[in-house]
Enzyme design. Structure first.
Site, short mmCIF file in Angstrom:
data_model
loop_
_atom_site.label_atom_id
_atom_site.label_comp_id
_atom_site.label_asym_id
_atom_site.label_seq_id
_atom_site.Cartn_x
_atom_site.Cartn_y
_atom_site.Cartn_z
N HIS A 190 48.57 86.53 61.66
CA HIS A 190 49.46 85.62 60.94
C HIS A 190 48.69 84.56 60.15
O HIS A 190 47.61 84.16 60.50
CB HIS A 190 50.44 84.98 61.93
CG HIS A 190 51.52 85.95 62.31
ND1 HIS A 190 51.40 86.78 63.39
CD2 HIS A 190 52.68 86.27 61.69
CE1 HIS A 190 52.47 87.56 63.45
NE2 HIS A 190 53.26 87.27 62.43
N ALA A 223 37.88 80.43 58.07
CA ALA A 223 38.33 81.65 58.76
C ALA A 223 38.93 82.59 57.72
O ALA A 223 39.47 82.14 56.71
CB ALA A 223 39.38 81.32 59.81
N GLY A 224 38.85 83.89 58.01
CA GLY A 224 39.51 84.85 57.14
C GLY A 224 38.53 85.75 56.44
O GLY A 224 37.88 85.35 55.47
C1 FMN Z 1 45.01 90.42 66.32
C2 FMN Z 1 45.05 89.00 65.87
C3 FMN Z 1 45.77 88.06 66.59
C4 FMN Z 1 45.78 86.73 66.19
N1 FMN Z 1 46.45 85.82 66.95
C5 FMN Z 1 46.37 84.50 66.64
C6 FMN Z 1 46.91 83.52 67.52
O1 FMN Z 1 47.46 83.84 68.57
N2 FMN Z 1 46.79 82.21 67.17
C7 FMN Z 1 46.15 81.82 66.02
O2 FMN Z 1 46.05 80.62 65.77
N3 FMN Z 1 45.63 82.74 65.16
C8 FMN Z 1 45.71 84.06 65.46
N4 FMN Z 1 45.13 84.98 64.62
C9 FMN Z 1 44.46 84.53 63.38
C10 FMN Z 1 43.06 84.01 63.70
O3 FMN Z 1 43.15 82.72 64.23
C11 FMN Z 1 42.11 83.95 62.48
O4 FMN Z 1 42.65 83.14 61.48
C12 FMN Z 1 41.79 85.30 61.88
O5 FMN Z 1 41.51 86.25 62.86
C13 FMN Z 1 40.60 85.15 60.95
O6 FMN Z 1 40.48 86.26 60.13
P1 FMN Z 1 39.63 87.57 60.50
O7 FMN Z 1 40.51 88.33 61.44
O8 FMN Z 1 39.45 88.23 59.19
O9 FMN Z 1 38.36 87.15 61.16
C14 FMN Z 1 45.10 86.33 65.02
C15 FMN Z 1 44.37 87.29 64.30
C16 FMN Z 1 44.33 88.59 64.71
C17 FMN Z 1 43.52 89.58 63.93
#
Ligand code: FMN
Length: 374
Positions: A190, A223-224
């Protein structure tokens, strides 16, 4: 005659009155630079993953969920995961010693008003060093988030806030966040519907913090789409003081990732083509909790393709419920970021931290050497 090139303003670390001190080292003394943070991924990350990341000199995050109702199963599970993290970190004999991990909460649930009664006591019992907040609801009661941050500060927690655009970063800073995670739209899972990529987001948030919050030492994190040393080095070049990785850790053996999903992620290449950012996934899963501000990035699978081809939503939702029972990943949503094509092997979390940190250092050193040609 050639125009004279003006002398550019000297680039320095953020802060009009000199470089801003990177507070992460104070809050997490055992973390090593360049700082790598594992994302609090609900349903995927856990106490073991976070503890292994922190043990390797990163900063691990344990997901705490979004249900703040009394007796919430997510909060009960959080307590158990923090106990596990304390064991792995060898701190069972020092129960009042803060845990060098954070806990991540999602705020867009109607039970958010109960945060201080239900989540805060668990945090005070287990003492994670930091609390990560993400996704306040569009209609959050005035002052609710600010009150939660104040309550966390009063109990000594560092507050990390993840945002996807400059306006939300400003609001997080005004509400009192100590760390702002600028999450670009390459991110897995998300994110903000109205966001941008890290290349634009991180520098603009940095400028905003310099212009409007120069009296505060707010840490800026990216992040991202960050999956290796090159992207960590890029995040640092953009002005971030640490990099978050989510997708890279989904395949780690410590993560709660079913093997079929791990295989799918390892086989997926070219994230721009194989993933999409959409609000369809939540509709498909019949989830209304995220509201209008947030959508998510996931692997383009059959459900998305059927949706684009015109399959009615009710039929998609029926297939989702069926697949949830059978565990058929081809009909489920696999959240990943656009960097998925560079996630090629399922290494333990500690190896990921050590390797990516070393790669990032090498990349920065290479650029420093290359700069002799400038
Ligand atoms: C499978 C999955 C679950 C995630 N769940 C959360 C969450 O519970 N809380 C949150 O703040 N971000 C969540 N995120 C977003 C991450 O905090 C973060 O922004 C993101 O993983 C960064 O991008 P990347 O996946 O390309 O490294 C989630 C991301 C993924 C891939």
């Amino acid at each position: 005659m050639m125009a004279q090139v003006g002398k550019p303003k000297e680039i320095q670390a953020r802060g009009k009155n000199g470089p801003v001190k990177n507070m992460l080292k104070e809050w997490f003394p055992k973390a090593q630079s360049p700082f790598i943070i594992s994302a609090p991924m609900l349903g995927v990350a856990n106490g073991s993953l976070a503890a292994e990341v922190s043990k390797a000199g990163g900063i691990g995050m344990v997901p705490g969920g979004l249900d703040f109702n009394p007796g919430s199963a997510q909060l009960v599970a959080l307590g158990a995961e923090l106990t596990k993290a304390r064991e792995i970190l060898g701190l069972v004999d020092q129960p009042r010693e803060p845990l060098p991990v954070g806990v991540g909460f999602i705020l867009c649930h109607e039970s958010l008003t109960q945060f201080e009664e239900t989540a805060l006591p668990i945090l005070k019992e287990h003492l994670p060093r930091a609390v990560w907040l993400f996704a306040p609801p569009a209609d959050a009661e005035d002052g609710l988030v600010r009150g939660i941050i104040a309550a966390l500060h009063a109990s000594g927690f560092v507050v990390i806030f993840q945002v996807g655009n400059v306006a939300a970063a400003r609001q997080a800073a005004l509400d009192g966040a100590d760390v702002i995670v600028a999450q670009g739209i390459d991110a897995g899972g998300h994110q903000f519907v109205r966001g941008s990529g890290v290349v634009t987001l991180v520098p603009e948030v940095m400028s905003m913090l310099e212009d409007e919050f120069s009296d505060r030492e707010i840490v800026l994190v990216a992040a991202g789409g960050i999956v290796d040393g090159r992207s960590v080095a890029a995040a640092l070049a953009l002005g971030a003081e640490a990099a978050v990785m989510g997708t890279k850790f989904i395949v780690a053996p410590e993560a709660w990732t079913p093997d079929a999903r791990r295989k799918l992620i390892l086989e997926t290449k070219d994230g721009g083509v194989s993933t999409a950012k959409s609000s369809f996934y939540d509709q498909f899963q019949n989830s209304t909790v995220w509201g209008e501000l947030y959508d998510g990035r996931a692997i383009i699978g059959d459900p998305y393709l059927d949706h684009v081809a015109g399959l009615p939503l009710e039929e998609s939702q029926r297939r989702f419920l069926e697949a949830r029972d059978t565990g058929d990943v081809s009909q489920l949503i696999t959240w990943v970021g656009a960097g998925v094509g560079l996630v090629k092997d399922a290494k333990p979390a500690a190896d990921i931290v050590n390797e990516v940190r070393e790669e990032a250092k090498q990349r920065v050193r290479y650029l420093a050497r290359a700069s002799s040609d400038f």
